[in-house]
Design a protein around this motif. Structure first.
Motif, PDB file in Angstrom:
ATOM      1  N   UNK A  50      15.729  51.133  48.113  1.00  0.00           N
ATOM      2  CA  UNK A  50      16.385  51.612  47.228  1.00  0.00           C
ATOM      3  C   UNK A  50      17.695  52.044  47.566  1.00  0.00           C
ATOM      4  N   UNK A  51      18.164  52.905  48.468  1.00  0.00           N
ATOM      5  CA  UNK A  51      19.412  53.162  48.821  1.00  0.00           C
ATOM      6  C   UNK A  51      20.320  51.921  49.112  1.00  0.00           C
ATOM      7  N   UNK A  52      19.727  51.169  49.630  1.00  0.00           N
ATOM      8  CA  UNK A  52      20.441  49.824  50.248  1.00  0.00           C
ATOM      9  C   UNK A  52      20.757  49.042  48.742  1.00  0.00           C
ATOM     10  N   UNK A  53      19.795  49.062  47.930  1.00  0.00           N
ATOM     11  CA  UNK A  53      20.235  48.166  46.522  1.00  0.00           C
ATOM     12  C   UNK A  53      21.152  48.669  45.969  1.00  0.00           C
ATOM     13  N   UNK A  54      21.277  50.174  45.994  1.00  0.00           N
ATOM     14  CA  UNK A  54      21.952  50.838  45.074  1.00  0.00           C
ATOM     15  C   UNK A  54      23.480  50.748  45.607  1.00  0.00           C
ATOM     16  N   UNK A  55      23.337  50.756  47.046  1.00  0.00           N
ATOM     17  CA  UNK A  55      24.764  50.621  47.753  1.00  0.00           C
ATOM     18  C   UNK A  55      25.328  49.147  47.332  1.00  0.00           C
ATOM     19  N   UNK A  56      24.370  48.026  47.395  1.00  0.00           N
ATOM     20  CA  UNK A  56      24.918  46.782  47.409  1.00  0.00           C
ATOM     21  C   UNK A  56      25.216  46.696  45.730  1.00  0.00           C
ATOM     22  N   UNK A  57      24.632  47.105  44.778  1.00  0.00           N
ATOM     23  CA  UNK A  57      24.944  47.118  43.267  1.00  0.00           C
ATOM     24  C   UNK A  57      26.162  47.723  43.086  1.00  0.00           C
ATOM     25  N   UNK A  58      26.559  48.819  43.751  1.00  0.00           N
ATOM     26  CA  UNK A  58      28.062  49.269  43.578  1.00  0.00           C
ATOM     27  C   UNK A  58      28.803  48.395  44.185  1.00  0.00           C
ATOM     28  N   UNK A  59      28.582  48.015  45.414  1.00  0.00           N
ATOM     29  CA  UNK A  59      29.538  46.860  45.904  1.00  0.00           C
ATOM     30  C   UNK A  59      29.893  45.671  45.020  1.00  0.00           C
ATOM     31  N   UNK A  60      28.725  45.136  44.485  1.00  0.00           N
ATOM     32  CA  UNK A  60      28.753  44.180  43.601  1.00  0.00           C
ATOM     33  C   UNK A  60      29.682  44.456  42.359  1.00  0.00           C
ATOM     34  N   UNK A  61      29.536  45.433  41.623  1.00  0.00           N
ATOM     35  CA  UNK A  61      30.434  45.781  40.447  1.00  0.00           C
ATOM     36  C   UNK A  61      31.801  45.611  41.170  1.00  0.00           C
ATOM     37  N   UNK A  80      29.794  52.524  47.921  1.00  0.00           N
ATOM     38  CA  UNK A  80      28.444  51.836  48.060  1.00  0.00           C
ATOM     39  C   UNK A  80      28.302  51.596  49.450  1.00  0.00           C
ATOM     40  N   UNK A  81      29.629  51.273  50.190  1.00  0.00           N
ATOM     41  CA  UNK A  81      29.583  51.152  51.521  1.00  0.00           C
ATOM     42  C   UNK A  81      29.257  52.312  52.434  1.00  0.00           C
ATOM     43  N   UNK A  82      29.907  53.390  51.853  1.00  0.00           N
ATOM     44  CA  UNK A  82      29.397  54.590  52.697  1.00  0.00           C
ATOM     45  C   UNK A  82      27.987  54.886  52.642  1.00  0.00           C
ATOM     46  N   UNK A 138      14.644  50.917  37.375  1.00  0.00           N
ATOM     47  CA  UNK A 138      15.915  51.437  37.051  1.00  0.00           C
ATOM     48  C   UNK A 138      16.959  50.561  37.780  1.00  0.00           C
ATOM     49  N   UNK A 139      16.759  50.336  39.002  1.00  0.00           N
ATOM     50  CA  UNK A 139      17.640  49.512  39.870  1.00  0.00           C
ATOM     51  C   UNK A 139      17.770  48.060  39.160  1.00  0.00           C
ATOM     52  N   UNK A 140      16.788  47.692  38.686  1.00  0.00           N
ATOM     53  CA  UNK A 140      16.878  46.137  38.134  1.00  0.00           C
ATOM     54  C   UNK A 140      17.756  46.415  36.870  1.00  0.00           C
ATOM     55  N   UNK A 141      17.736  47.312  36.146  1.00  0.00           N
ATOM     56  CA  UNK A 141      18.599  47.668  34.952  1.00  0.00           C
ATOM     57  C   UNK A 141      19.967  47.793  35.190  1.00  0.00           C
ATOM     58  N   UNK A 142      20.266  48.612  36.385  1.00  0.00           N
ATOM     59  CA  UNK A 142      21.579  48.895  36.828  1.00  0.00           C
ATOM     60  C   UNK A 142      22.083  47.300  37.436  1.00  0.00           C
ATOM     61  N   UNK A 143      21.098  46.719  38.079  1.00  0.00           N
ATOM     62  CA  UNK A 143      21.608  45.022  38.323  1.00  0.00           C
ATOM     63  C   UNK A 143      21.968  44.304  37.232  1.00  0.00           C
ATOM     64  N   UNK A 144      21.130  44.415  36.303  1.00  0.00           N
ATOM     65  CA  UNK A 144      21.368  43.616  35.057  1.00  0.00           C
ATOM     66  C   UNK A 144      22.850  43.995  34.565  1.00  0.00           C
ATOM     67  N   UNK A 145      23.100  45.247  34.529  1.00  0.00           N
ATOM     68  CA  UNK A 145      24.411  45.838  33.861  1.00  0.00           C
ATOM     69  C   UNK A 145      25.442  45.273  34.709  1.00  0.00           C
ATOM     70  N   UNK A 146      25.259  45.144  36.091  1.00  0.00           N
ATOM     71  CA  UNK A 146      26.417  44.322  37.087  1.00  0.00           C
ATOM     72  C   UNK A 146      26.533  42.971  36.568  1.00  0.00           C
TER      73      UNK A 146
END
Lengths: 484, 241, 598, 102
Positions: free
Chosen positions: A164-175, A212-214, D34-42
């Motif tokens: 979960x943490x890793x995905x969150x980090x990646x998504x912040x990066x991807x944004x 995200x990377x931190x 939630x992570x999927x929603x977050x990703x969809x947002x991106x």
């Protein structure tokens, strides 16, 4: 000539992938396939490094499309060193794992690990921030699956949290990537470095990508997932995670910081101050927590939390020497920590537990292992002669040159804390006790003792070959603005 | 299928927490919105470059051109990610599927009718991807849907196909991609470079293999375990809370 | 790459022991390898004899770029150090009956040896520091070799002090580096006067190197570590490694170039105090090796005093340093020989004649340490005194008084040593078969005698090494002879009186000073004292106000546990998703704010 | 306000909602959603802003990237769900230990 061929840069990525696939297909020969792949990868990385060292920076346009439309691979001195340390650690861990895993575990370990290796190689040669996201995911997913490999509630929950943490980090990066692309119309680092400028969107991009990377690098206070994940994974995996995986996201942050973000010297010092403070907190927090642990693997995991802190002390210094120090910290820590986790693995198998207070007589049964622990401990403490010492020396010099001596105090405090927890372990290991109710210790494979010791010795040797390594670092001058 | 308890005792977080988080989220959204707002209203991005080179790419759909030619390296790695996820899921040992004794007759009838349609549609999507929206991933997803439908009907892969053959199909897309991409290295081109006159055919070939692998991988992910391994008794606790 | 033959020789001398270490790790059961261990000191010995002096070579590919080479000082150090290592090693071959079982000893032995030689050939701070650490850390393995609780405890104290010492030295070196911008010793010495914080640097250096040389206050590890280490290891610790502390000071301090009156005076006082303190505490010891350890502290005190003299009057340094080299060289041989004799005399001898001859031989290092005419110590002290007559410094009178008294003190302590060793020698029964088997191994007494011979030859060796001390015979005067015989007579008389009194009235246990004096005092008396007075005061408070006491008690109860618990709580909090992500967002906003402000 | 920005804003809102859900919900299935929603947002931000080319044909590169991103997200979700099942099997609850309430 084969050796002058420009394609080695793609081979170092493809070979481990194909190895992973082959080990997935032909399970009965899995170890043979895997070790052959590992050897082949090390040789390929060696050839590529030799090319870069003798001819300078290498650039490779995949599909013959150049940036911004296509993806370019790029290898400079920094990449070479990251690739080399991955190769050294990766090879040692492959040897170690071939003795450590058996049966069912082995079947799953090798494809995942070879994929991880490929992801790491791909990451270190990529200069495309979207491609970096994909490599980051390869690394993240394989790392998570590897953590879960040891089974049991602890490992599974740790892996879940890590994912979960890793995905969150990646998504912040991807944004951040999305905003960068839509601001500047490219995802190529070189082109971005020419185009980026400070504006409100840029502040946010920096903020998003950095945190995200931190998070993925587990810098204090975002380290919460690391100790559980690193300590509950199987030993070779713990070593991989501590030595290489956390460095991968750090590497991206580093490249962004130097090349992509439009930071002049003042901005680097100013923004770097935040990272420096967090790094110092990580050193103190990780050190004290490590000292409080009663389990060896957890102690080593917290020591990683601490060592990550050192890497960030280079940010406020904003000088080439500081960056070199950070790189030397990466190399020294990768090698020493690998050795240390291998030691923990040996003890775990030999004794059946890793309770620090019950480590007595270890030195009689596993002398080589304890020597390996001491040597890697010396490197982590930053005592000479070792790689860790060179890193500290460089960092202190950089701190003094830039007039920010206070980071030096953090360094000394960190050294004392490390000394305290290393000797805590050694103290128990040296006690001689003939207890009868202890179950008979299990003999462990010589191969495991020797890989641990070789890694530890290498951590020491790293202290002696500094000019050579620092010379490689200058290729393509990766630490100057507008490089790459 | 093993069921997990969806409702758990979740204490409602305190108002303070929700308020703090709400404010933070608002701040985040507001700053993101401001950042997006500050972007220029018109930006070409790379569309001009894409259009300029599209003839060389072998396909006329620009998205497919990006996916399988300009940035085919990303796509290659992405096939890797999918395979990797499968490795990961299989390494977890999987939670065994309980054989349900009852098969819904409507579902059974529908699946008999729908699966061939899905396969056909998947083929269409694959083919159309060259010049209109579609392509390997879309086609693969539809193929996977057919697989899911079959699994829901308690369909099982025959044992003799569930070992090496299945694994071979799973990796086929990736391996073929690498093979074709690297094949031209020996003809003095770089990795993933295709001769423009052959590009269309090669891309279709790669996509066809990828569709198969993606479809089967997704279906296998749905199944959640290696069908060649008998369910691990230790993991299959059957605890049902 | 600059790689001449001299670089190769120098690095080979340091590297060979390391090569053998690797071989030993691979094949720890190989007897041949173990037998090779002592001989790894031979290349260094040859180097000391044959290498041209004053050749500082730059080795750019090593560490961060190194300077190595032999100066006049380094040559003397390398010479006696390699001989001490050689004989210590050969002695160890006989000392350990089961060599294979004790292979680990030789691994540490070789590591420390490489460190010691590296320290000597180092001509820059980094190389020096690296090998200094290698030597100090590997010595830990030598000290705790027996793994007894006492050994482990001494080892623990040793390693703590070593780490602290390393940190202090590191800080000092980095500070020097910062202002000098070079790590080469010659430049460091030249630039020392321009350093900004030179007081702080000198203090750090003194602490760091003082720990190794065992100056008073920092000496506590010495008397604890020496008795528990295997005898050959203590001989090397005291004969060779202890002197590297002095070498460090001589390499870095601007001796002979700048006058530093305060630090000179400070070191002289510290040195003189160490000299007498070591003797005083040593007299109360019952363990031969502990007595010798204290004697080393005392001898090092004299050398620290000499360095202080050099700082006070730089003009005299060239001759003072001569005296120091002569003294250190001889001290190395003599002290190592005395330590080795402990093992030799602990075993039965073939005949009383042998015993007699051995006792006579034992007197040689003893007398030469005391400063008998014709010994190097005599020469050294003569040179020092000679300097004082010329010097106008106020310190000269002090030193003139100090030198004869220091000889007397040394003699007293060594008399105690002789008495102890005499009372412990085992009388031999000619026909006892068992004891015949248990004789001193040849390697042990031969290496010991070799060192004794070296002590005798040391005045000649000094000349051979190119240190011009002038003719020894010219130094011998009637006055000197009279002074020496007076000293000896006084010592014999005093020793007899002491023996006579203690025989009748043994010293009560409570008055005896335990080995490790200060440390033990802190541990045994001061700490309990503090705790006792604390509890006492708490009790007093208890009577007057109850709530305060409960408060104090809880505070003490919690103590450090409070921090631990607090950190644990906080760590748990950090694990919560809410907290973690709020922190993440906060960091992000701080970042954005900073970026905005920039 | 052009439609591109409107869609991008929706993406941003999805992103924030996803993050909010990831923090507050304890059940792993909800976290994964939630992570999927977050990703969809991106992904939505990425795709929406690609329409700013001025003519009918949007920029193809972000579209391709989003397809890649979706496949990555699908793979990660699959692994996450499999892990969640294992967490449930091992601990009896599909919840991380720090979120357990007993």
């Amino acid at each position: 000539m084969l050796i002058d061929s420009p394609h080695w840069i793609s081979i170092i990525i493809l070979l481990p992938i194909l190895g992973a696939v082959a080990s997935f297909l032909w399970r009965q020969h899995i170890v043979k396939i895997a070790l052959t792949t590992a050897t082949g990868t090390v040789i390929s990385v060696g050839i590529l490094s030799w090319q870069v060292i003798s001819n300078g920076v290498q650039c490779y346009e995949l599909g013959a499309w150049n940036a911004p439309l296509g993806i370019e691979l790029y290898v400079d001195g920094l990449s070479v060193l990251m690739l080399l340390v991955t190769a050294v650690v990766g090879f040692a861990i492959s040897i170690y794992a071939s003795a450590y895993f058996e049966g069912n575990k082995s079947k799953h370990f090798w494809p995942l690990w070879l994929f991880l290796w490929s992801g790491l190689n791909a990451l270190f040669v990529s200069s495309d921030i979207f491609n970096l996201f994909v490599t980051l995911e390869i690394i993240g997913l394989s790392a998570v699956a590897l953590v879960a490999l040891s089974g049991g509630a602890k490992a599974i929950t740790a892996a879940m949290r890590y994912l979960l943490v890793s995905l969150l980090g990646s998504m912040l990066y991807l944004m951040g990537v999305a905003l960068l692309y839509h601001s500047y119309g490219t995802v190529d680092m070189v082109l971005l470095s020419l185009r980026t400028e400070m504006n409100p969107a840029m502040w946010l991009i920096m903020g998003l990508m950095t945190v995200g990377l931190l998070l993925k690098t587990a810098l204090f206070p975002l380290h919460f997932w690391l100790p559980a994940a690193h300590s509950s994974a199987p030993v070779p995996v713990s070593a991989l995670l501590s030595a290489l995986v956390v460095k991968a996201s750090f590497y991206i942050l580093w490249r962004l910081w130097i090349v992509v973000f439009p930071l002049d010297n003042d901005a680097q010092v100013g923004l770097g101050f935040i990272l420096g403070v967090l790094g110092s907190l990580a050193i103190v927090w990780g050190g004290v927590k490590a000292l409080q642990q009663t389990r060896l693997k957890l102690l080593i995991a917290y020591s990683t939390v601490m060592q990550i802190g050192y890497l960030f002390l280079a940010f406020p210094l904003a000088s080439i020497m500081g960056w070199k120090a950070a790189l030397y910290f990466i190399l020294a820590h990768a090698i020493a920590k690998t050795a240390m986790f291998m030691v923990a693995g040996n003890i775990l198998i030999h004794k059946g537990h890793d309770r620090i207070a019950d480590l007595y007589s270890t030195v009689q049964h596993l002398p080589l292992t304890i020597v390996a622990f001491s040597l890697s401990g010396i490197s982590l403490m930053g005592l000479p002669p070792s790689g860790g010492f060179v890193a500290k020396w460089l960092l202190l010099e950089a701190a003094i040159v830039s007039g920010q001596w206070w980071w030096g105090i953090v360094l000394l405090v960190g050294g004392l804390l490390t000394g305290a927890y290393v000797f805590k372990v050694l103290g128990y290991a040296f006690i001689q006790e003939n207890s009868t109710n202890e179950p008979r210790p299990i003999g462990i494979s010589k191969r495991m003792e020797w890989t641990a010791l070789s890694m530890a010795l290498f951590a020491i040797v790293l202290g002696f070959i500094a000019p050579f390594v620092l010379g490689i670092m200058d290729i393509g001058s990766p630490f100057t603005k507008g490089s790459l | 299928m093993r069921k997990i308890k969806l409702k758990i005792l979740e204490k409602k977080p305190s108002l303070f927490t929700r308020l703090t988080l709400g404010i933070l989220m608002f701040l985040l959204a507001a700053s993101l919105a401001y950042a997006v707002w500050s972007l220029p209203t018109q930006a070409l991005g790379l569309s001009a470059e894409v259009a300029k080179n599209v003839e060389m790419s072998g396909v006329s759909n620009p998205v497919t051109a990006v996916l399988l030619n300009y940035r085919s390296y990303d796509t290659l790695l992405e096939l890797g990610v999918l395979l990797l996820a499968l490795f990961g899921v299989w390494s977890l040992g999987g939670v065994s599927a309980n054989k349900s004794s009852f098969v819904n007759p409507i579902l059974d009838f529908l699946s008999r009718f729908l699966v061939p349609v899905f396969i056909l549609f998947s083929g269409y999507l694959l083919w159309v991807g060259g010049f209109a929206p579609g392509g390997a991933f879309q086609a693969g997803a539809v193929l996977a849907a057919a697989g899911v439908l079959l699994f829901l009907n308690d369909w099982q892969l025959e044992r003799k196909y569930s070992g090496f053959s299945l694994r071979f199909v799973l990796v086929l897309g990736l391996v073929l991609f690498v093979a074709i991409g690297f094949g031209f290295v020996f003809l003095d081109r770089v990795f993933l470079e295709y001769p423009p006159q052959l590009a269309g055919g090669l891309i279709l070939l790669i996509e066809a293999a990828a569709t198969l692998s993606i479809g089967i991988s997704l279906a296998a992910l749905f199944l959640g375990r290696d069908p060649s391994v008998k369910s691990d008794s230790k993991i299959d606790t059957g605890v049902h809370k | 790459m600059n790689f001449d033959l001299n670089t190769f020789y120098l690095l080979a001398a340091v590297g060979l022991p390391l090569v053998l270490v690797t071989a030993l790790m691979i094949k720890p059961r190989a007897k041949t390898l173990i037998y090779l261990a002592p001989w790894m000191a031979l290349p260094s010995l040859l180097l000391a004899l044959l290498m041209p002096v004053d050749s500082v070579i730059e080795v750019p590919w090593l560490l961060l770029g190194s300077f190595i080479g032999l100066t006049e000082t380094a040559r003397v150090f390398l010479f006696f150090t390699s001989i001490v290592w050689l004989s210590g090693g050969i002695y160890a071959l006989g000392y350990f009956e089961n060599k294979v079982k004790n292979a680990t000893f030789f691994i540490w032995f070789l590591l420390a040896m490489a460190g010691n030689f590296g320290v000597i050939i180092a001509q820059d701070m980094l190389f020096f520091y690296t090998f200094f650490a290698l030597m100090s850390l590997s010595s830990y393995g030598l000290i705790v070799h027996s793994r007894t609780p006492e050994a482990l405890k001494s080892g623990k104290i040793y390693i703590i002090l070593v780490i602290v010492g390393e940190m202090l030295l590191f800080a000092a070196f980095v500070m020097i580096m910062r202002s000098v911008a070079s790590i080469e010793f010659t430049l460091v010495r030249e630039m020392f006067t321009h350093l900004e914080e030179n007081n702080l640097i000198i203090a750090l250096l003194l602490l760091g190197f003082g720990l190794k040389a065992g100056i008073i206050g920092l000496h506590v590890w010495l008397p604890l570590a020496h008795p528990v280490a295997p005898t050959p290891a203590s001989a090397i610790l005291s004969g060779a490694m202890i002197a590297t502390g002095l070498l460090g000071l001589m390499q870095v301090l601007p001796l002979g170039e700048v006058e530093l009156p305060f630090w000179g005076a400070f070191m002289m006082v510290i040195g003189m105090t160490s000299t007498f303190y070591g003797v005083f505490v040593g007299l109360f010891q019952n363990n031969t090796k502990t007595v010798l350890a204290y004697s080393s502290i005392s001898s090092m005190g004299i050398m620290i005093m000499a360095i202080g003299l050099g700082l006070v009057s730089p003009a005299r340094w060239s001759l003072v340093s001569l005296a120091m080299l002569v003294y250190i060289l001889q001290h190395g041989f003599a002290k190592a020989a005395l330590f080795l004799s402990v093992g030799v005399f602990a075993k039965p001898m073939t005949s009383n004649i042998t015993r007699f001859v051995f006792i006579l031989a034992l007197l040689i290092p003893v007398l030469s340490l005391v400063g008998a005419p014709l010994s190097s110590a005599f020469v050294a002290k003569k040179i020092l005194e000679g300097q004082l007559y010329l010097s106008s410094s106020a310190w000269s009178e002090w030193v003139q008084v100090f030198i004869p008294w220091s000889s007397l003190a040394t003699a007293l302590l060594l008399a105690r040593f002789l008495y102890l060793i005499w009372s412990k020698t085992i009388k031999v029964h000619k026909d006892s078969k068992k004891e015949q088997d248990n004789l001193v191994p040849k390697t042990m007494w031969m290496s010991w005698l070799f060192l004794v011979v070296m002590v005798v030859l040391s005045p000649m060796i000094v000349l051979f090494l190119g240190i011009n001390t002038g003719s020894i015979l010219e130094l011998i005067s009637v006055k000197a002879l009279i002074r020496f015989s007076t000293t000896i007579t006084a010592v014999i008389l005093l020793s007899y009186i002491a023996w006579y009194i203690t025989k009748r009235h043994p010293i009560p246990e409570s008055l005896k000073i335990p080995a490790g004096d200060l440390l033990i005092a802190v541990e045994k008396y001061i700490l309990p004292g503090i705790i006792k007075s604390l509890t006492h005061s708490i009790q007093t408070v208890q009577k007057s106000s109850r709530w305060l006491v409960s408060y104090v008690n809880t505070a003490i109860d919690s103590g450090l546990g409070f921090v631990t618990r607090y950190m644990g709580e906080l760590d748990k909090k950090l694990k919560e998703w809410t907290v973690a992500i709020v922190l993440l967002l906060t960091i992000m906003f701080i970042f954005i704010l900073f970026a905005w402000r920039l | 306000m052009t439609p591109a920005f409107l869609y991008a804003l929706v993406g941003i809102v999805l992103f924030s909602i996803g993050l909010y859900g990831l923090i507050l919900y304890k059940h792993l299935l909800r976290k994964i959603l939630a992570i999927n929603i977050l990703g969809s947002g991106v992904f939505l931000v990425m795709v929406a802003l690609a329409a700013r080319t001025g003519d009918a044909v949007p920029d193809a590169v972000p579209h391709a990237m989003v397809i890649t991103g979706i496949v990555v997200a699908v793979s990660a979700t699959a692994l996450a769900l499999a892990l969640m099942l294992r967490v449930d099997a091992e601990t009896g609850q599909a919840v991380l230990p720090e979120d357990r309430e007993e």
